[in-house]
Design an enzyme around this catalytic site. Structure first.
Site, PDB file in Angstrom:
ATOM      1  N   HIS A 418      16.933  -0.282 -15.839  1.00 60.22           N
ATOM      2  CA  HIS A 418      16.759   0.955 -16.618  1.00 60.22           C
ATOM      3  C   HIS A 418      18.028   1.393 -17.351  1.00 60.22           C
ATOM      4  CE1 HIS A 418      13.003   1.085 -14.483  1.00 60.22           C
ATOM      5  NE2 HIS A 418      13.578   1.281 -13.329  1.00 60.22           N
ATOM      6  N   VAL A 446      16.424   4.688 -10.805  1.00 58.04           N
ATOM      7  CA  VAL A 446      17.200   3.511 -10.415  1.00 58.04           C
ATOM      8  C   VAL A 446      17.282   3.491  -8.890  1.00 58.04           C
ATOM      9  CG1 VAL A 446      19.443   2.350 -10.536  1.00 58.04           C
ATOM     10  CG2 VAL A 446      18.524   3.539 -12.547  1.00 58.04           C
TER      11      VAL A 446
END
Length: 588
Positions: A418, A446
């Site tokens: 990400h 995350v």
């Protein structure tokens, strides 16, 4: 107004000097103690609240030193970046609890309440009580329950018996429908939301919920209201978690969290991971890897019911505030999304002037929380941005000195997963949040832990927020391990934007150490500490300017402190609505 503090070098001061090395204290507090140790009296030329705060902070530090603990503060920063090496031996496999686990099975009968939870309204005099009655259905021929058949009633009071107050609310059901052959549809039990008003701050209340006419009432539960909004009024502990899911790692996280006795739980998105399953209950750690040919991204909605039952022991007593994550999108027929998220939780949207469950705000003592949506329009012409402008403009920092924001995907993460995924959201909103002096930002997404130095526009800035990523709650997807700055791990910029969010704003940096590059070639300066491990965090705001942040990692079967720091506000250095600074290290 001045504060007069008589000083006669009492025995306690002599004892402190005999057992502590006062040189370990920061200079302002050392000077303060030195002043307090001389003369018959001391007339402090400070406002009384400032003097009291200084005394309070000095006592915190003295206690820490006496305990042999050296807790750093953001005043000691910015810190050199640190990466804690990943140790796979200390992490178990992320395996979901099965439907046969007693903790997720339905134990009530008929229309008795289950999945009971408490959430906050926008101020301390009100809370929401939510629960579910009746059984959900999944199959090919489902018939939704009628919400009108069961009342939504909460009886409550300061005494367990009798519960002298009564409030009523509203109820609903939602369905998850798939217009494809072979896919099963789902309809929920009856979801109830009741708002209690006229409550006293910092007060214990007892309550029962359900329908007394059936009768189908719950047992008696209790909750404590938040402290009154005031610059010296704060809850003891606020737990912060993200990306929980319902795995055996999740159970460890929640067990450790409960042990810390929080007053409030903040969940920054990705709740159940029901969308890692097909409608027949078959699951996978990677949906797209295992089920690439499905006509629509399926979900197994009973996982929401499992999660609600497991969490009831905690959130029927401790309020929980949730913001949406990408795993709550859950697309279905008619292009509907986020149905479970928006239906199952109560949000103080209307109370805080918002028209959406995706963004809202609320006060907790001297803290103003702003919850933002990354999966709804955030551009400057959109409703969310205009609401945020209005909300921030009316925050009175003399009453709520702390300003904390939360949303799901992080702006500042150095992990490959990400990486710079929501750069367009950062470009749209960062300046506004910075100008109003946001102190702390919490994110998930995350699956690791990371704490930043104070940062604005990728530049170290003493007035920027501290960004904390806690997407390490325990879900069944893989732990984020790779860093974007490791050799060979920098992603192709074109692959970084989230497909649901859309937009492309993440171009190469134009100046600074990473000029001309999309990724740093070392751990970025804004990243103070990162570690790939499951865990949760606890925020303890001490006064108007000092807050203690502690991250507890889950290692084997015990809770271990992985990170701890005092986050210090400097309102005299960083005034609200300050002039935006030009960055020497900006992304175009």
């Amino acid at each position: 107004m001045t504060s007069i503090i008589p000083v006669h070098r009492p025995p306690v001061m002599l004892w402190i000097e005999s057992v502590l090395d006062l040189r370990m204290l920061p200079n302002p507090f050392l000077s303060f103690l030195s002043l307090c140790s001389n003369g018959d009296s001391l007339i402090m030329a400070f406002p009384k609240p400032f003097t009291l705060s200084l005394v309070s902070v000095a006592m915190f530090l003295l206690h820490a030193v006496a305990s042999g603990i050296k807790i750093p503060s953001t005043l000691d920063g910015p810190f050199e970046p640190v990466t804690v090496p990943f140790d796979a031996n200390l992490r178990g496999n992320a395996v979901d609890l099965p439907e046969s686990d007693p903790r997720v099975q339905r134990r009530v009968k008929g229309f008795e309440p289950e999945q009971i939870s408490v959430s906050l309204s926008s101020h301390d005099d009100s809370v929401w009580i939510s629960w579910i009655t009746g059984e959900s259905q999944i199959g090919y021929n489902i018939k939704p329950l009628d919400p009108k058949t069961v009342l939504s009633v909460v009886r409550y009071g300061n005494l367990r018996y009798p519960l002298i107050h009564e409030a009523t609310g509203y109820s609903l059901v939602y369905s998850q429908l798939y217009p494809f052959e072979g896919l099963q549809n789902y309809t929920s039990g009856i979801i109830h939301h009741v708002r209690l008003t006229g409550l006293k701050p910092s007060t214990l209340y007892y309550y029962r919920c359900g329908d007394p006419s059936l009768p189908a009432m719950s047992k008696i539960y209790s909750f404590r209201t938040m402290p009154v909004s005031h610059p010296r009024s704060y809850p003891d502990k606020i737990a912060v978690v993200g990306d929980l899911g319902l795995t055996y790692n999740t159970t460890t996280t929640i067990s450790h969290l409960i042990r810390n006795k929080p007053d409030l739980v903040l969940l920054v998105g990705d709740v159940t991971y029901a969308n890692l399953y097909l409608t027949n209950g078959t699951g996978s750690d990677c949906y797209s890897c295992s089920f690439p040919q499905t006509p629509i991204h399926e979900t197994y909605q009973p996982r929401w019911d499992y999660w609600g039952r497991f969490m009831q022991n905690l959130i029927s007593k401790v309020p929980i505030m949730v913001v949406e994550g990408n795993h709550e999108i859950e697309a279905q027929a008619g292009s509907q999304t986020f149905s479970a998220y928006s239906s199952r939780f109560a949000f103080p949207s209307e109370e805080s002037g918002s028209s959406s469950t995706f963004y809202y705000s609320f006060n907790v003592g001297g803290i103003h929380f702003v919850m933002l949506g990354a999966y709804i329009a955030y551009n400057r012409s959109g409703d969310q941005y205009k609401w945020l402008e209005r909300d921030l403009a009316i925050v009175d920092r003399s009453i709520t000195p702390w300003l904390v924001a939360a949303w799901h995907p992080p702006w500042y993460s150095s992990y490959r997963a990400h990486y710079r995924e929501v750069e367009c959201m950062r470009v749209a909103m960062e300046e506004l949040l910075y100008s109003y002096g946001v102190d702390i930002v919490f994110n998930g997404h995350v699956h690791a832990y990371e704490r930043s130095n104070r940062v604005y526009n990728y530049t170290l800035d003493p007035c920027g927020p501290v960004y904390i990523t806690v997407g390490d709650g325990g879900n069944r997807e893989k732990m984020a391990i790779k860093h974007a700055d490791d050799p060979g791990n920098c992603p192709d910029p074109l692959t970084t934007p989230d497909q649901y969010i859309g937009g492309f704003c993440a171009t190469n940096f134009t100046s600074g150490p990473a000029a001309g590059k999309f990724c740093w070639d070392r751990q970025p300066e804004y990243s103070a500490l990162r570690e790939s491990s499951f865990g949760h965090g606890i925020l303890e705001v001490k006064n108007e300017t000092w807050a203690l942040w502690t991250w507890y990692r889950n290692q084997d079967s015990y809770s271990e402190v992985g990170d701890q720091i005092y986050i210090v506000r400097q309102p005299s250095v960083c005034p609200v609505c300050q002039q935006i600074r030009t960055s020497w290290f900006a992304a175009s």
